[in-house]
Design a protein around this motif. Sequence first.
Motif, mmCIF file in Angstrom:
data_model
loop_
_atom_site.group_PDB
_atom_site.id
_atom_site.type_symbol
_atom_site.label_atom_id
_atom_site.label_comp_id
_atom_site.label_asym_id
_atom_site.label_seq_id
_atom_site.Cartn_x
_atom_site.Cartn_y
_atom_site.Cartn_z
ATOM 1 N N GLU A 147 0.825 -1.207 0.000
ATOM 2 C CA GLU A 147 0.000 0.000 0.000
ATOM 3 C C GLU A 147 0.862 1.261 0.000
ATOM 4 O OE1 GLU A 147 -4.032 -0.809 2.357
ATOM 5 O OE2 GLU A 147 -2.250 -1.427 3.496
ATOM 6 N N TRP A 148 1.984 1.253 0.717
ATOM 7 C CA TRP A 148 2.918 2.384 0.661
ATOM 8 C C TRP A 148 3.444 2.558 -0.756
ATOM 9 C CZ3 TRP A 148 2.882 5.941 4.081
ATOM 10 C CH2 TRP A 148 2.699 5.670 5.446
ATOM 11 N N GLU A 149 3.799 1.457 -1.393
ATOM 12 C CA GLU A 149 4.396 1.543 -2.738
ATOM 13 C C GLU A 149 3.415 2.135 -3.737
ATOM 14 O OE1 GLU A 149 7.111 -1.159 -4.134
ATOM 15 O OE2 GLU A 149 7.487 -2.155 -2.224
ATOM 16 N N GLN A 150 2.137 1.813 -3.575
ATOM 17 C CA GLN A 150 1.162 2.293 -4.532
ATOM 18 C C GLN A 150 0.854 3.777 -4.362
ATOM 19 O OE1 GLN A 150 -2.162 -0.452 -4.381
ATOM 20 N NE2 GLN A 150 -1.013 -2.024 -5.470
ATOM 21 N N ARG A 151 1.425 4.390 -3.316
ATOM 22 C CA ARG A 151 1.288 5.833 -3.148
ATOM 23 C C ARG A 151 2.303 6.621 -3.985
ATOM 24 N NH1 ARG A 151 -0.250 8.208 2.725
ATOM 25 N NH2 ARG A 151 -2.274 7.205 2.980
ATOM 26 N N VAL A 152 3.282 5.944 -4.554
ATOM 27 C CA VAL A 152 4.284 6.625 -5.374
ATOM 28 C C VAL A 152 3.676 6.839 -6.760
ATOM 29 C CG1 VAL A 152 6.610 6.535 -6.332
ATOM 30 C CG2 VAL A 152 6.150 5.573 -4.059
ATOM 31 N N VAL A 153 3.280 8.058 -7.031
ATOM 32 C CA VAL A 153 2.513 8.359 -8.240
ATOM 33 C C VAL A 153 3.410 8.841 -9.381
ATOM 34 C CG1 VAL A 153 0.691 9.833 -9.209
ATOM 35 C CG2 VAL A 153 0.447 8.876 -6.905
ATOM 36 N N ASP A 154 4.411 9.654 -9.074
ATOM 37 C CA ASP A 154 5.170 10.341 -10.119
ATOM 38 C C ASP A 154 6.352 9.561 -10.665
ATOM 39 O OD1 ASP A 154 3.397 12.355 -9.734
ATOM 40 O OD2 ASP A 154 4.868 13.911 -9.307
ATOM 41 N N GLY A 155 6.662 8.402 -10.109
ATOM 42 C CA GLY A 155 7.758 7.605 -10.647
ATOM 43 C C GLY A 155 9.114 8.171 -10.291
ATOM 44 N N HIS A 156 10.101 7.933 -11.139
ATOM 45 C CA HIS A 156 11.486 8.315 -10.878
ATOM 46 C C HIS A 156 11.594 9.815 -10.625
ATOM 47 C CE1 HIS A 156 15.799 8.753 -11.308
ATOM 48 N NE2 HIS A 156 15.936 7.454 -11.462
ATOM 49 N N PRO A 157 12.281 10.222 -9.541
ATOM 50 C CA PRO A 157 12.301 11.653 -9.212
ATOM 51 C C PRO A 157 13.108 12.516 -10.166
ATOM 52 C CG PRO A 157 13.760 10.438 -7.738
ATOM 53 C CD PRO A 157 13.006 9.417 -8.536
ATOM 54 N N TYR A 158 14.035 11.907 -10.947
ATOM 55 C CA TYR A 158 14.921 12.715 -11.787
ATOM 56 C C TYR A 158 14.899 12.322 -13.270
ATOM 57 C CZ TYR A 158 16.933 14.234 -7.330
ATOM 58 O OH TYR A 158 17.116 14.754 -6.069
ATOM 59 N N HIS A 159 14.277 11.238 -13.629
ATOM 60 C CA HIS A 159 14.293 10.782 -15.021
ATOM 61 C C HIS A 159 13.132 11.402 -15.795
ATOM 62 C CE1 HIS A 159 14.910 8.434 -18.529
ATOM 63 N NE2 HIS A 159 15.511 7.432 -17.950
ATOM 64 N N PRO A 160 13.394 12.067 -16.939
ATOM 65 C CA PRO A 160 12.278 12.608 -17.728
ATOM 66 C C PRO A 160 11.274 11.539 -18.149
ATOM 67 C CG PRO A 160 14.366 13.502 -18.505
ATOM 68 C CD PRO A 160 14.704 12.401 -17.539
ATOM 69 N N ASN A 161 11.735 10.303 -18.275
ATOM 70 C CA ASN A 161 10.835 9.198 -18.609
ATOM 71 C C ASN A 161 10.231 8.594 -17.348
ATOM 72 O OD1 ASN A 161 11.343 9.553 -21.281
ATOM 73 N ND2 ASN A 161 12.555 7.709 -21.569
ATOM 74 N N CYS A 162 9.926 9.458 -16.369
ATOM 75 C CA CYS A 162 9.474 8.980 -15.064
ATOM 76 C C CYS A 162 8.229 8.111 -15.150
ATOM 77 C CB CYS A 162 9.228 10.156 -14.128
ATOM 78 S SG CYS A 162 8.106 11.418 -14.793
ATOM 79 N N ARG A 163 7.389 8.333 -16.117
ATOM 80 C CA ARG A 163 6.181 7.522 -16.256
ATOM 81 C C ARG A 163 6.006 6.977 -17.675
ATOM 82 N NH1 ARG A 163 5.676 5.158 -12.575
ATOM 83 N NH2 ARG A 163 4.365 5.518 -10.754
ATOM 84 N N SER A 164 7.080 6.939 -18.448
ATOM 85 C CA SER A 164 6.966 6.447 -19.822
ATOM 86 C C SER A 164 6.630 4.958 -19.831
ATOM 87 C CB SER A 164 8.286 6.685 -20.575
ATOM 88 O OG SER A 164 8.181 6.223 -21.901
ATOM 89 N N ARG A 165 5.533 4.629 -20.476
ATOM 90 C CA ARG A 165 5.109 3.230 -20.587
ATOM 91 C C ARG A 165 4.700 2.926 -22.024
ATOM 92 N NH1 ARG A 165 1.603 3.324 -14.975
ATOM 93 N NH2 ARG A 165 3.338 2.893 -13.558
ATOM 94 N N PRO A 166 5.653 2.975 -22.953
ATOM 95 C CA PRO A 166 5.310 2.700 -24.351
ATOM 96 C C PRO A 166 4.805 1.273 -24.506
ATOM 97 C CG PRO A 166 7.698 2.734 -24.036
ATOM 98 C CD PRO A 166 7.097 3.231 -22.770
ATOM 99 N N GLY A 167 3.804 1.122 -25.311
ATOM 100 C CA GLY A 167 3.227 -0.200 -25.521
ATOM 101 C C GLY A 167 2.093 -0.521 -24.571
ATOM 102 N N PHE A 168 1.805 0.378 -23.619
ATOM 103 C CA PHE A 168 0.694 0.173 -22.691
ATOM 104 C C PHE A 168 -0.469 1.077 -23.098
ATOM 105 C CE2 PHE A 168 3.985 -1.765 -20.316
ATOM 106 C CZ PHE A 168 3.416 -2.529 -19.292
ATOM 107 N N SER A 169 -1.611 0.493 -23.321
ATOM 108 C CA SER A 169 -2.804 1.289 -23.596
ATOM 109 C C SER A 169 -3.288 1.926 -22.297
ATOM 110 C CB SER A 169 -3.905 0.397 -24.166
ATOM 111 O OG SER A 169 -4.328 -0.543 -23.173
ATOM 112 N N ALA A 170 -4.233 2.829 -22.412
ATOM 113 C CA ALA A 170 -4.814 3.429 -21.209
ATOM 114 C C ALA A 170 -5.436 2.356 -20.322
ATOM 115 C CB ALA A 170 -5.862 4.471 -21.598
ATOM 116 N N ALA A 171 -6.138 1.409 -20.939
ATOM 117 C CA ALA A 171 -6.758 0.330 -20.165
ATOM 118 C C ALA A 171 -5.704 -0.502 -19.453
ATOM 119 C CB ALA A 171 -7.614 -0.543 -21.078
ATOM 120 N N GLU A 172 -4.574 -0.755 -20.119
ATOM 121 C CA GLU A 172 -3.521 -1.555 -19.491
ATOM 122 C C GLU A 172 -2.832 -0.789 -18.367
ATOM 123 O OE1 GLU A 172 -2.184 -4.508 -23.148
ATOM 124 O OE2 GLU A 172 -1.454 -2.435 -23.112
ATOM 125 N N GLN A 173 -2.664 0.508 -18.524
ATOM 126 C CA GLN A 173 -2.084 1.275 -17.430
ATOM 127 C C GLN A 173 -2.987 1.251 -16.203
ATOM 128 O OE1 GLN A 173 0.193 4.857 -18.110
ATOM 129 N NE2 GLN A 173 -0.335 4.782 -20.283
#
Length: 503
Positions: A147-173
């Motif tokens: 439950e703590w881990e699922q609170r991390v919303v923004d991903g990597h604090p310094y990587h511009p690709n902090c939430r890049s998920r190529p190949g994932f549809s909205a439904a899959e995300q």
Amino acid sequence: MHRPPAPEAEAALADELSVVRPGLSAPYAAELPGARAAVLTRLWRALAYEPMPWVARRERGHEGLTLHLADGRRLHGPPADPYATAAYVTEVRLDGTPHERPDRLVLDLAVPHAAEFAAELANSVASLALSRAGQPASGDEPVTGWEWEQRVVDGHPYHPNCRSRPGFSAAEQLAYGPEHRPLVQLGLVPADDFLVTGEWPKWLRDGERVLIPVHPWQAAHVLKGAAEGSQEGFAAHPLMSLRTLALPDGPHVKTALSARLTSSVRDISVYSIGTAATVSAFMETMVKRLDEPLHITRTLGAATANSPDLAAVLRESPDMYANPGERVVPVAALATTGLPRSAAWLAEFTRLALTVCLRLLDLGVALEAHGQNLLVVLSPSGAPLRLVYRDLADIRVSPARLARHGVPVPDLAGRIVTDDETVLRRKLFGALVGGTLGATAGSTPALREALETVVPELPYTPDLAALRSEPLPTKALTLMRLSPETPGDSWARLPNPLVTASS
């Protein structure tokens, strides 16, 4: 003038949302400006400090930072704090033209591999906006580690690709992203030709065959025919790494996920499966020898069908190292605890992390102690008590250092083994100081204060001397994405708050 990536990731995701989750469409649109600023801030940090071959020189002044490009153009933005985590860059100017979209800025820079990287940045912005849009207004304090881990919303604090998920549809995300709090149903693929190390449990065997847990995205997009004959598996809670999930009864399972998330494709090499049991047993002995407040989550078993696309690792849950009333929180999730994090708290945490990790480095082991691998046990009042480290696949072990301390050298070979001082220090300092402590502090002044408080008190070692006197290494994450033809890691050198304070 380059055109933006087509179809634009923001609009494409909005179209998908209107079908699969129309209730999120308006919150998603509202979150887009903030997501652009968050990604642009990370990109600006990279442009300010990474050794880009097309940046001729950097000019820092009171009015901001100007990059003089090799082709004669100028890129101007605000002063860049290498350790800032707040989104403070909303616009930069390329020869006077304003840019608030990181993907379009990279396209207009027209550097090698710009189009590919721009597409990743656009994906990162869209996914980050979706991640933020799906958050509940409030909630009870987590009870379990997942439950703590699922609170991390923004991903990597310094990587511009902090939430890049190529190949994932909205439904899959929405179905697989931990910040959306789903339950993920894993499949089990039987393997006749396999490699197992450690103890692979009976409930993951079918006669003479092993059953390898498989992420549903992997089964649908990568394994395809190879996943035929798979059996129904079990539901698990995704952790912040996306491919690692917590079983309801405790253990964590790390699955292969052959998608490029942030920088790397998240498969599991046959090498890491082959070394998993040896590395885990070795680290158990090291922790006992260390006599410091550190726990290692043991690898229970690892299996592969001799393919990086079909493999899994079972690990202990970090939760088992908490006493009643204590909480085990990934360092990346500290900002979500709601606990006060004063300068005194930050110094206490910095003292704990540096004491443990520098002692282990001196003995001969460099941990990759970033905010995902490193967890902290908090007292009921929130004081940092002990550390927990998980995922041993990317540590580095120095036979020469071990021998110097009379520690038996484990039977290991390959990339995990090195006596190179630069490699060892980069592994630890880049993750722990340039990453974990920097992100926890959130700014150069806060990090400087914590280091100045703690470092003079630490036992002297050559590694501590390097930490006190040299620029801090960090992976040049953006340069690596713009240099796909260059194998291995590239590195940047960040200003060391200890050095700048005394100079």
